[in-house]
Design a protein around this motif. Structure first.
Motif, PDB file in Angstrom:
ATOM      1  N   ALA A  78       0.846  -1.194   0.000  1.00 47.93           N
ATOM      2  CA  ALA A  78       0.000   0.000   0.000  1.00 47.93           C
ATOM      3  C   ALA A  78       0.889   1.253   0.000  1.00 47.93           C
ATOM      4  CB  ALA A  78      -0.977  -0.036   1.171  1.00 47.93           C
ATOM      5  N   SER A  79       0.606   2.222   0.858  1.00 52.51           N
ATOM      6  CA  SER A  79       1.359   3.479   0.833  1.00 52.51           C
ATOM      7  C   SER A  79       2.814   3.332   1.244  1.00 52.51           C
ATOM      8  CB  SER A  79       0.685   4.510   1.750  1.00 52.51           C
ATOM      9  OG  SER A  79      -0.398   5.097   1.091  1.00 52.51           O
ATOM     10  N   ASN A  80       3.181   2.210   1.837  1.00 52.44           N
ATOM     11  CA  ASN A  80       4.597   2.006   2.135  1.00 52.44           C
ATOM     12  C   ASN A  80       5.431   1.872   0.865  1.00 52.44           C
ATOM     13  OD1 ASN A  80       3.944   2.198   4.779  1.00 52.44           O
ATOM     14  ND2 ASN A  80       4.404   0.080   5.319  1.00 52.44           N
ATOM     15  N   SER A  81       4.757   1.767  -0.278  1.00 54.84           N
ATOM     16  CA  SER A  81       5.435   1.794  -1.574  1.00 54.84           C
ATOM     17  C   SER A  81       6.123   3.134  -1.821  1.00 54.84           C
ATOM     18  CB  SER A  81       4.420   1.561  -2.699  1.00 54.84           C
ATOM     19  OG  SER A  81       3.755   0.327  -2.566  1.00 54.84           O
ATOM     20  N   LYS A  82       5.644   4.186  -1.181  1.00 57.30           N
ATOM     21  CA  LYS A  82       6.190   5.518  -1.458  1.00 57.30           C
ATOM     22  C   LYS A  82       7.672   5.613  -1.131  1.00 57.30           C
ATOM     23  CE  LYS A  82       1.940   8.236  -1.183  1.00 57.30           C
ATOM     24  NZ  LYS A  82       0.948   7.165  -1.100  1.00 57.30           N
ATOM     25  N   ALA A  83       8.134   4.877  -0.131  1.00 57.36           N
ATOM     26  CA  ALA A  83       9.555   4.923   0.195  1.00 57.36           C
ATOM     27  C   ALA A  83      10.396   4.425  -0.971  1.00 57.36           C
ATOM     28  CB  ALA A  83       9.846   4.101   1.450  1.00 57.36           C
ATOM     29  N   ILE A  84       9.918   3.425  -1.695  1.00 58.05           N
ATOM     30  CA  ILE A  84      10.660   2.912  -2.844  1.00 58.05           C
ATOM     31  C   ILE A  84      10.780   3.993  -3.906  1.00 58.05           C
ATOM     32  CG2 ILE A  84      10.632   1.216  -4.718  1.00 58.05           C
ATOM     33  CD1 ILE A  84       9.256  -0.725  -2.769  1.00 58.05           C
TER      34      ILE A  84
ATOM     35  N   GLU B 134      -0.994  12.048  -5.633  1.00 57.35           N
ATOM     36  CA  GLU B 134      -0.594  12.608  -6.919  1.00 57.35           C
ATOM     37  C   GLU B 134       0.881  13.013  -6.935  1.00 57.35           C
ATOM     38  OE1 GLU B 134      -4.832  14.516  -8.433  1.00 57.35           O
ATOM     39  OE2 GLU B 134      -3.366  15.797  -7.409  1.00 57.35           O
ATOM     40  N   ASN B 135       1.409  13.446  -5.796  1.00 56.36           N
ATOM     41  CA  ASN B 135       2.826  13.801  -5.734  1.00 56.36           C
ATOM     42  C   ASN B 135       3.703  12.638  -6.173  1.00 56.36           C
ATOM     43  OD1 ASN B 135       2.676  16.520  -4.545  1.00 56.36           O
ATOM     44  ND2 ASN B 135       1.870  15.474  -2.747  1.00 56.36           N
ATOM     45  N   TYR B 136       3.356  11.453  -5.723  1.00 51.25           N
ATOM     46  CA  TYR B 136       4.175  10.287  -6.024  1.00 51.25           C
ATOM     47  C   TYR B 136       3.857   9.689  -7.386  1.00 51.25           C
ATOM     48  CZ  TYR B 136       6.906  10.272  -1.803  1.00 51.25           C
ATOM     49  OH  TYR B 136       7.828  10.600  -0.835  1.00 51.25           O
ATOM     50  N   ALA B 137       2.665   9.950  -7.915  1.00 50.37           N
ATOM     51  CA  ALA B 137       2.402   9.588  -9.306  1.00 50.37           C
ATOM     52  C   ALA B 137       3.270  10.433 -10.231  1.00 50.37           C
ATOM     53  CB  ALA B 137       0.922   9.798  -9.629  1.00 50.37           C
TER      54      ALA B 137
ATOM     55  N   GLY C  28       3.881   4.080  -8.093  1.00 52.44           N
ATOM     56  CA  GLY C  28       4.750   4.829  -7.200  1.00 52.44           C
ATOM     57  C   GLY C  28       4.126   5.303  -5.923  1.00 52.44           C
ATOM     58  N   TRP C  29       2.796   5.282  -5.834  1.00 55.40           N
ATOM     59  CA  TRP C  29       2.166   5.734  -4.585  1.00 55.40           C
ATOM     60  C   TRP C  29       1.564   4.599  -3.769  1.00 55.40           C
ATOM     61  CZ3 TRP C  29      -0.712   6.569  -9.187  1.00 55.40           C
ATOM     62  CH2 TRP C  29      -2.007   6.067  -9.215  1.00 55.40           C
ATOM     63  N   GLY C  30       1.414   3.397  -4.339  1.00 54.38           N
ATOM     64  CA  GLY C  30       0.807   2.331  -3.547  1.00 54.38           C
ATOM     65  C   GLY C  30       0.775   0.975  -4.212  1.00 54.38           C
ATOM     66  N   GLY C  31       1.689   0.696  -5.152  1.00 59.92           N
ATOM     67  CA  GLY C  31       1.546  -0.502  -5.960  1.00 59.92           C
ATOM     68  C   GLY C  31       2.511  -1.631  -5.730  1.00 59.92           C
ATOM     69  N   TRP C  32       3.465  -1.496  -4.784  1.00 62.11           N
ATOM     70  CA  TRP C  32       4.487  -2.527  -4.635  1.00 62.11           C
ATOM     71  C   TRP C  32       4.028  -3.678  -3.743  1.00 62.11           C
ATOM     72  CZ3 TRP C  32       9.114  -3.122  -7.093  1.00 62.11           C
ATOM     73  CH2 TRP C  32       9.561  -2.040  -7.871  1.00 62.11           C
ATOM     74  N   ARG C  33       4.650  -4.833  -3.979  1.00 60.80           N
ATOM     75  CA  ARG C  33       4.410  -6.031  -3.163  1.00 60.80           C
ATOM     76  C   ARG C  33       5.744  -6.718  -2.913  1.00 60.80           C
ATOM     77  NH1 ARG C  33       0.293 -10.999  -4.657  1.00 60.80           N
ATOM     78  NH2 ARG C  33      -1.188  -9.570  -3.679  1.00 60.80           N
ATOM     79  N   MET C  34       5.974  -7.143  -1.679  1.00 65.93           N
ATOM     80  CA  MET C  34       7.152  -7.948  -1.336  1.00 65.93           C
ATOM     81  C   MET C  34       6.907  -8.618   0.002  1.00 65.93           C
ATOM     82  SD  MET C  34      10.073  -5.137  -0.175  1.00 65.93           S
ATOM     83  CE  MET C  34      10.209  -4.536  -1.844  1.00 65.93           C
ATOM     84  N   SER C  35       7.762  -9.545   0.356  1.00 60.35           N
ATOM     85  CA  SER C  35       7.640 -10.189   1.659  1.00 60.35           C
ATOM     86  C   SER C  35       8.042  -9.214   2.750  1.00 60.35           C
ATOM     87  CB  SER C  35       8.542 -11.432   1.725  1.00 60.35           C
ATOM     88  OG  SER C  35       9.907 -11.047   1.767  1.00 60.35           O
TER      89      SER C  35
ATOM     90  N   LEU D  22      11.677  11.082   2.943  1.00 62.96           N
ATOM     91  CA  LEU D  22      11.684  10.290   1.720  1.00 62.96           C
ATOM     92  C   LEU D  22      10.749   9.087   1.847  1.00 62.96           C
ATOM     93  CD1 LEU D  22      15.396  10.397   0.545  1.00 62.96           C
ATOM     94  CD2 LEU D  22      13.569  12.075   0.306  1.00 62.96           C
ATOM     95  N   GLY D  23       9.456   9.357   1.724  1.00 59.06           N
ATOM     96  CA  GLY D  23       8.464   8.293   1.811  1.00 59.06           C
ATOM     97  C   GLY D  23       8.281   7.733   3.196  1.00 59.06           C
TER      98      GLY D  23
END
Length: 314
Positions: free
Chosen positions: A63-69, A157-160, A201-208, A246-247
């Motif tokens: 979710a939003s923790n994707s922003k750090a990436i 939108e900032n992160y998009a 970039g604002w909420g799309g990543w997945r990882m363990s 930074l995120g």
């Protein structure tokens, strides 16, 4: 009306107090159950080494923790000389844009508002490609921004926009550019989520959670590129005396700087997920994910306290 919610809760762990629980996994499980979650995952690292975990090798949506990436990816491009924190959006994208800098975008202080993603995300579920370009067009076509430049106002939108800038400056797809620059140096793997890739970039990543904790330790730990001196990089002051960097949210404590972030995605009759992560001043790193979109500050304060007490006894 079906309305998605993507909320970043910048919650910061309290200082360790009198220990009542010796196991952070049990403390987290108790909290997650109390929030109505059917399942959860947690990874705890001390000095970068595994300390405790549960279901930590299963890929989970950040979710939003994707922003750090995304923020870290921009940092690497600044370090490479491709971008500069003082560069304007217009300079970075080679098109007319609001008069704000990359430093202001990454710290949610670019004056961009309202958040046009909130009512649209439900339409973008299960897409394979980030909607960075679409959201950028929405922002740049807006007649007037309703935020105040220099003032913190959280907005996806900032992160998009940053996602679009990353792709434009590198000539690579956003996911490939950030995987090479952020994930691989930390020795971790991850990818855009099959469900939420459009949120990129604002909420799309997945990882363990194991990999998420290692990622945060590498970059935000005491010896990390950000963690060694977080206030030397872009930050925006928040009303409660903390900063958004930074995120991640930063708060100075007697023990040092704590950095944390949380997020939630919720769709009526659709997927729901939440995530929370924190890096303690001593570098102890906790990454969690669960199947409930927790968005209550009081709930996170309770988790803060439970984790703090459990960790203080280890």
């Amino acid at each position: 009306m079906v309305r998605p919610v993507l909320t970043a809760l910048l919650v910061l762990l309290a200082l360790p107090g009198q220990s009542r629980a010796a196991d952070p996994v049990a403390a987290f499980a108790h909290w997650a159950t109390g929030q109505g979650a059917d399942g959860g995952a947690i990874a705890v690292l001390r000095e970068g080494a595994p300390m405790a975990s549960q279901d930590a090798t299963t890929a989970r949506d950040l979710a939003s923790n994707s922003k750090a990436i995304t923020a870290l990816c921009v940092l690497t491009l600044v370090d490479e000389g491709r971008l500069d924190w003082d560069m304007t959006i217009a300079q970075a994208l080679d098109r007319d844009a609001p008069d704000a800098t990359l430093a202001q975008l990454v710290t949610h202080s670019a004056g961009i508002a309202p958040d046009g993603t909130q009512l649209r995300m439900r339409l973008w579920l299960n897409e394979e490609t980030p909607r960075h370009g679409h959201v950028t067009d929405i922002v740049l076509d807006r007649r007037k921004q309703r935020g105040t430049v220099g003032t913190f106002q959280y907005n996806n939108e900032n992160y998009a926009l940053l996602g679009a800038i990353i792709a434009h400056s590198t000539g690579q797809p956003y996911e490939a550019a950030c995987t090479a620059r952020v994930l691989e140096p930390a020795g971790v793997s991850g990818a855009l989520s099959p469900r939420f890739a459009a949120f990129g970039g604002w909420g799309g990543w997945r990882m363990s959670m194991e990999d998420h904790a290692r990622l945060l330790w590498h970059w935000f730990g005491p010896q990390g590129r950000v963690g060694a001196d977080p206030l030397a990089l872009p930050v925006a002051a928040r009303a409660d005396g903390s900063w958004y960097g930074l995120g991640m949210g930063y708060r100075d404590t007697d023990a040092g700087m704590q950095m944390s972030h949380a997020g939630a995605l919720s769709f009526l009759l659709g997927p729901k997920t939440g995530a929370y992560a924190v890096v303690f001043p001593d570098g102890v790193t906790v990454a969690t994910a669960y199947d409930e979109p927790v968005a209550s500050v009081s709930a996170f304060r309770a988790l803060d306290q439970a984790l703090s007490e459990a960790l203080s006894s280890r």
